[in-house]
Scaffold this active site. Structure first.
Site, PDB file in Angstrom:
ATOM      1  N   THR A  18       0.847  -1.182   0.000  1.00  0.00           N
ATOM      2  CA  THR A  18       0.000   0.000   0.000  1.00  0.00           C
ATOM      3  C   THR A  18       0.887   1.238   0.000  1.00  0.00           C
ATOM      4  OG1 THR A  18      -1.831  -1.061   1.105  1.00  0.00           O
ATOM      5  CG2 THR A  18      -1.547   1.265   1.578  1.00  0.00           C
TER       6      THR A  18
ATOM      7  N   ARG B 184     -14.331  -7.238   0.295  1.00  0.00           N
ATOM      8  CA  ARG B 184     -13.558  -6.791   1.468  1.00  0.00           C
ATOM      9  C   ARG B 184     -12.937  -5.401   1.218  1.00  0.00           C
ATOM     10  NH1 ARG B 184      -8.073  -5.053   2.612  1.00  0.00           N
ATOM     11  NH2 ARG B 184      -7.685  -5.479   4.794  1.00  0.00           N
TER      12      ARG B 184
ATOM     13  N   GLY C  19      -5.404  -4.082   7.503  1.00  0.00           N
ATOM     14  CA  GLY C  19      -6.465  -3.089   7.562  1.00  0.00           C
ATOM     15  C   GLY C  19      -7.522  -3.329   8.624  1.00  0.00           C
TER      16      GLY C  19
HETATM   17  N1  ASP Z   1      -3.902  -1.505   4.819  1.00  0.00           N
HETATM   18  C1  ASP Z   1      -4.085  -2.187   3.579  1.00  0.00           C
HETATM   19  C2  ASP Z   1      -5.382  -2.965   3.610  1.00  0.00           C
HETATM   20  O1  ASP Z   1      -5.680  -3.564   4.621  1.00  0.00           O
HETATM   21  C3  ASP Z   1      -2.987  -3.140   3.241  1.00  0.00           C
HETATM   22  C4  ASP Z   1      -1.583  -2.589   3.276  1.00  0.00           C
HETATM   23  O2  ASP Z   1      -1.268  -1.701   4.060  1.00  0.00           O
HETATM   24  O3  ASP Z   1      -0.756  -3.058   2.485  1.00  0.00           O
HETATM   25  O4  ASP Z   1      -6.070  -3.027   2.612  1.00  0.00           O
END
Ligand code: ASP
Length: 309
Positions: free
Chosen positions: A176, A204, A230
């Site tokens: 992310t 999701r 997340g």
């Molecule tokens: N926070 C992001 C999610 O849960 C994933 C990530 O930080 O890579 O979609």
């Protein structure tokens, strides 16, 4: 003139050091540097914090090295569902999109939601309709394809598990992405963009597009962009929690960010990190994982591009 600064991230996780070759490490650092410089340049040329965070995130979305835009992870149905958000700390205006496909730069669409609609958060088919009405080009799935991400998905596709693209044993591709910035006028902003988690299903949605969870900005306190599992960041309302500690407990940016990442979120077993700035241009980048792809630069001369602790 206010001190101006920017911080960016490309995901946090169990980035096993031994799996990273010097050549690959150099590649990631170069990609981070490119995004950092692009965002910093906007600030240097008197651009706003909102413009700077969008610019930096666009550069990260365009890189296949990160799990956002090009190179997004695969869902359980072998597609890409991307989420993004942006918030302007001066006006508290915000825009977010979720479960979108085919959009090259989800952060740009989030900004359009903020500036060209009456709404804050558009999802799925409706968000795609909004994009079409604004004449966005819908890219073919092949644009987003990345062989490594596909392999990650093949390994778990017939299971019920879903995972951070940058967690687990042998991953060498991560995350992310996000940016936070403070401009010359002392206004701050935050932007976050992601493909979510590999093999996710049932529509999701993670924390990244949720204002207050994975992304938040308020000139009174801080601008925050999160990365990590997340589900925990939503339950911990992480980005807003940092702002609350600053506002109500008068904690510094550094202390509030640390309290949330190294204490509060750990108490519910959440793994990840965040990047933060305040309206004085201070920067904090705490994480409770082995590493976090991150970089920051300030008009005071401070500059950093790092992966591990
Ligand atoms: N926070 C992001 C999610 O849960 C994933 C990530 O930080 O890579 O979609």
């Amino acid at each position: 003139m206010n001190t101006f600064s920017i911080a960016i991230h490309g995901g946090a996780g169990t980035l096993v050091k031994g799996m990273m070759t010097p050549a690959l490490e150099a590649k990631y650092k170069a990609a981070l540097q490119l995004a950092l410089d692009a965002g910093y340049k906007v600030l240097e040329n008197n651009g706003t914090a909102t413009e700077a965070v969008e610019k930096a995130v666009v550069v990260l979305e365009d890189s296949p090295l990160f799990n956002a835009g090009k190179g997004s992870v695969f869902t359980a149905t072998e597609s890409h569902e991307m989420d993004a958000s942006i918030m302007d700390g001066k006006t508290l205006n915000a825009g977010a999109v979720s479960l979108i496909t085919g959009i090259k730069n989800p952060v740009a669409l989030a900004r359009d939601v903020m500036e060209k609609s009456e709404h804050v958060f558009l999802a799925g088919a409706g968000a795609m309709q909004f994009a079409k009405e604004l004449d966005y080009t819908i890219e073919d799935a092949s644009y987003f394809y990345d062989a490594f991400r596909h392999k990650q998905w093949i390994e778990i596709k017939d299971t019920d598990s879903f995972q951070l693209d940058h967690a687990k044993k042998k991953d060498s591709k991560f995350g992310t992405v996000g940016a936070v910035a403070c401009d010359k006028d002392g206004n701050i902003a935050a932007a976050t963009s992601t493909g979510g988690m590999t093999n996710k299903k049932w529509g999701r949605v993670g924390d990244s597009p949720m204002i207050g969870a994975g992304n938040y900005a308020n000139n009174k306190t801080c601008a925050i962009s999160c990365t990590g599992s997340g589900e925990f960041f939503i339950r911990g309302v992480v980005a807003y929690d940092v702002a609350c500690l600053m506002e109500h407990k008068e904690m510094s940016l550094e202390d509030a960010s640390n309290e949330v990442i190294n204490k509060r979120i750990l108490e519910i077993k959440g793994d990840g990190g965040l990047i933060a700035v305040d309206a004085k241009g201070n920067i904090a980048m705490p994480f409770n994982t082995e590493g976090m792809y991150r970089a920051s630069k300030s008009s005071t001369g401070q500059e950093e591009v790092s992966i591990y602790k």
